[in-house]
Design a protein around this motif. Sequence first.
Motif, PDB file in Angstrom:
ATOM      1  N   ALA A 280       0.830  -1.211   0.000  1.00  0.00           N
ATOM      2  CA  ALA A 280       0.000   0.000   0.000  1.00  0.00           C
ATOM      3  C   ALA A 280       0.860   1.255   0.000  1.00  0.00           C
ATOM      4  O   ALA A 280       0.524   2.254  -0.643  1.00  0.00           O
ATOM      5  N   THR A 281       1.972   1.229   0.726  1.00  0.00           N
ATOM      6  CA  THR A 281       2.885   2.378   0.748  1.00  0.00           C
ATOM      7  C   THR A 281       3.492   2.611  -0.625  1.00  0.00           C
ATOM      8  O   THR A 281       3.619   3.758  -1.080  1.00  0.00           O
ATOM      9  N   ALA A 282       3.853   1.538  -1.322  1.00  0.00           N
ATOM     10  CA  ALA A 282       4.393   1.679  -2.674  1.00  0.00           C
ATOM     11  C   ALA A 282       3.332   2.223  -3.627  1.00  0.00           C
ATOM     12  O   ALA A 282       3.611   3.074  -4.477  1.00  0.00           O
ATOM     13  N   VAL A 283       2.087   1.745  -3.471  1.00  0.00           N
ATOM     14  CA  VAL A 283       0.993   2.253  -4.303  1.00  0.00           C
ATOM     15  C   VAL A 283       0.809   3.755  -4.069  1.00  0.00           C
ATOM     16  O   VAL A 283       0.559   4.521  -5.004  1.00  0.00           O
ATOM     17  N   GLY A 284       0.933   4.204  -2.803  1.00  0.00           N
ATOM     18  CA  GLY A 284       0.794   5.621  -2.483  1.00  0.00           C
ATOM     19  C   GLY A 284       1.797   6.486  -3.214  1.00  0.00           C
ATOM     20  O   GLY A 284       1.507   7.635  -3.578  1.00  0.00           O
ATOM     21  N   VAL A 285       3.006   5.940  -3.450  1.00  0.00           N
ATOM     22  CA  VAL A 285       4.034   6.682  -4.182  1.00  0.00           C
ATOM     23  C   VAL A 285       3.733   6.680  -5.681  1.00  0.00           C
ATOM     24  O   VAL A 285       3.791   7.713  -6.354  1.00  0.00           O
ATOM     25  N   VAL A 286       3.382   5.488  -6.211  1.00  0.00           N
ATOM     26  CA  VAL A 286       3.149   5.360  -7.649  1.00  0.00           C
ATOM     27  C   VAL A 286       1.871   6.082  -8.068  1.00  0.00           C
ATOM     28  O   VAL A 286       1.831   6.808  -9.070  1.00  0.00           O
ATOM     29  N   ALA A 287       0.789   5.891  -7.281  1.00  0.00           N
ATOM     30  CA  ALA A 287      -0.512   6.427  -7.680  1.00  0.00           C
ATOM     31  C   ALA A 287      -0.670   7.905  -7.341  1.00  0.00           C
ATOM     32  O   ALA A 287      -1.448   8.612  -7.995  1.00  0.00           O
ATOM     33  N   GLY A 288       0.037   8.378  -6.302  1.00  0.00           N
ATOM     34  CA  GLY A 288      -0.141   9.761  -5.866  1.00  0.00           C
ATOM     35  C   GLY A 288       0.160  10.759  -6.959  1.00  0.00           C
ATOM     36  O   GLY A 288      -0.643  11.662  -7.245  1.00  0.00           O
ATOM     37  N   ALA A 289       1.324  10.614  -7.593  1.00  0.00           N
ATOM     38  CA  ALA A 289       1.695  11.551  -8.659  1.00  0.00           C
ATOM     39  C   ALA A 289       0.716  11.459  -9.818  1.00  0.00           C
ATOM     40  O   ALA A 289       0.373  12.470 -10.450  1.00  0.00           O
ATOM     41  N   ALA A 290       0.215  10.222 -10.108  1.00  0.00           N
ATOM     42  CA  ALA A 290      -0.732  10.056 -11.209  1.00  0.00           C
ATOM     43  C   ALA A 290      -2.050  10.764 -10.916  1.00  0.00           C
ATOM     44  O   ALA A 290      -2.629  11.426 -11.792  1.00  0.00           O
ATOM     45  N   ILE A 291      -2.545  10.633  -9.688  1.00  0.00           N
ATOM     46  CA  ILE A 291      -3.799  11.296  -9.320  1.00  0.00           C
ATOM     47  C   ILE A 291      -3.624  12.808  -9.333  1.00  0.00           C
ATOM     48  O   ILE A 291      -4.504  13.555  -9.778  1.00  0.00           O
ATOM     49  N   GLU A 292      -2.468  13.287  -8.865  1.00  0.00           N
ATOM     50  CA  GLU A 292      -2.219  14.726  -8.883  1.00  0.00           C
ATOM     51  C   GLU A 292      -2.176  15.239 -10.322  1.00  0.00           C
ATOM     52  O   GLU A 292      -2.730  16.303 -10.636  1.00  0.00           O
ATOM     53  N   ASN A 293      -1.549  14.475 -11.218  1.00  0.00           N
ATOM     54  CA  ASN A 293      -1.509  14.880 -12.629  1.00  0.00           C
ATOM     55  C   ASN A 293      -2.905  14.888 -13.238  1.00  0.00           C
ATOM     56  O   ASN A 293      -3.252  15.785 -14.017  1.00  0.00           O
ATOM     57  N   ALA A 294      -3.714  13.877 -12.876  1.00  0.00           N
ATOM     58  CA  ALA A 294      -5.085  13.826 -13.403  1.00  0.00           C
ATOM     59  C   ALA A 294      -5.899  15.006 -12.894  1.00  0.00           C
ATOM     60  O   ALA A 294      -6.705  15.592 -13.638  1.00  0.00           O
TER      61      ALA A 294
END
Length: 632
Positions: A280-294
């Motif tokens: 979950a911590t790794a997902v937070g790093v990978v997905a966070g930037a993607a959600i911010e970009n979206a």
Amino acid sequence: MNPRLVVIDGPSKGQFFPLTPEEATVGREPSNRVALADPAASRKHCRISRQATGQFHIHDLNSRNGTFINGLPVKERILEHGDQIQVGASTFLFLTTEADETPTPSSVWLEPGRVDTRTMVRLRREQSIYLEPEKVLASPIPPARVARALNALLGMSTAIHTTRGVSALAERILALIFDVIPAERGAILLLEPGIEEPAAAFCYERASGSVQTIGVSGELVERAFHDGVGVLSGHAGAPGAGIRSVLAAPLFGRERPLGVIYLDSGDPRVCFEEDHLQLATAVGVVAGAAIENARDMESLTAENRRLQEEIKIQHDMVGESPRMAEVYRFIAKVAPSDSTVLIYGESGTGKELVARAIHRNGQRADRPFVGINCAALTETLIESELFGYEKGAFTGAIAQRKGKLEAADGGSVFLDEVGELPPAVQVKLLRVLQEREFERVGGTRSIKVDIRLITATNRDLRAAVAEGRFRADLFYRLNVVSLTMPPLRERREDIPLLANYFAQKYSKQAKRRLEGISREAQACLVHYDWPGNVRELENAIERAVVLGSADLILPEDLPEEPLETAPPASLPGDSYHASVREEKKQLIMHALERSGGNYTEAAKLLGIHPNYLHRLINNLGIKGEIKKAFAR
């Protein structure tokens, strides 16, 4: 989506501020709901409040450099979706709705109860093995579970590139998480520091997929977000709620925590393990930037929509006085028709801006708008400019040329200073209005045109008709609908708005950092009558921007005329500028005493050019005092 402000430019670019029914102030003081680390913003710059109708209203709090909506300064205004708000060096986008295809975000409620700290596991993002291949290979986690986790991360990478919109992306990420973590419920929460309620939430249940709302452990969410660490607990919630396995991992944006990934399960047979927290911590790093970009992309899409709609803006004029409100109402009434319009007004009052607004909001908006200044051309030139000419019509006519009327076919023609038209041209223009046809100079073929005619003058045309200088029949053809533009002295409350608008415009052109106009300088501007109206004010502000050197436009930066009519006493709060003026005065008087009243020698002693010394003396208004002191 709840109404919010998205910072699209400035020191806080990328942040967003949810708007609630409570009043929100914007400024650089930390006590503001929207606090800006922006020296160009006033301490209390503007206020945004929600009215009983549900609309949001913005009110400028006498800020030093003004509040701008869509590039125009305002004192107060009802905000509309897509409006761009400029406060100092910061620019916000006001959003009330997402794009039509974007699903409505869910919501969460914060459940009471304490987290069982005895079973709590904390994990920093650099400790997640899934972010470093070497650690994955050396991990004691069963290979099958590692493969499933890496496959989920690969799926998220694909989703990032193929899914549009924050809601859709969040739902896809939650579904992939549920493939590898045995959670019953989950949510992606987007949060802001200092605000308890999430700005947006996207909820998911294993049994039913996306849902509108779930309860989450408020304490666990707060720990994960504010501490920036993943947190795992074997129990959280209200007493008697049963054993639950709960996990919260921070969602990392490009520069700061963006929110939290929250997962829980009420099944006593399910127990989250540290391996799940690692993933979950790794997902937070990978997905966070993607959600911010979206999210940024959605903001840019909304801004692009606003820019497309800006083409249809009602007017480009600055002013909110009652007199200008009458002008706006006039434009709204006459624009849809094709009636001929005559605009009266002194030079520099904005007659051409009114003409353009009438055209832009009318049925001919997608057709040409052609303007011509009748006072700037001789009789021969204005005739050929309006009607065109045939080859050989006169010396130098080596080819046929279309006139302005032909070029504007289907659109609008604006004749500025129509009172200056020569008698011969008045006759030909009258035929155009009556028959909608004319001949080119030197031609014999009639040319049909479909135009709307808008004219303007600073003369009294009725008096010109009585004196025989203007045709009565043409006057009545032009004077179908008329408007008189108010001079600037009759709408003084608009002067600060105009001054701030021009200050911003010319500071950008001059690439000069400018925080606004001092109150003392504003008082000088407001008390002057401005015989040249808006054009004279614009020139005065441009001069002040070019010649000034301080962060603010000061009285000494202004031309002599506004200073001569300035109020005798300075305004409260201007003690600093008053002290600076007094110090300048004393330095000049001392230098003149040392030089025996010789201006050239005094300028040398001060280290400035004699011309600049004369300008300083005029701007400070001490010429009479100097004459009296050094009278012989």
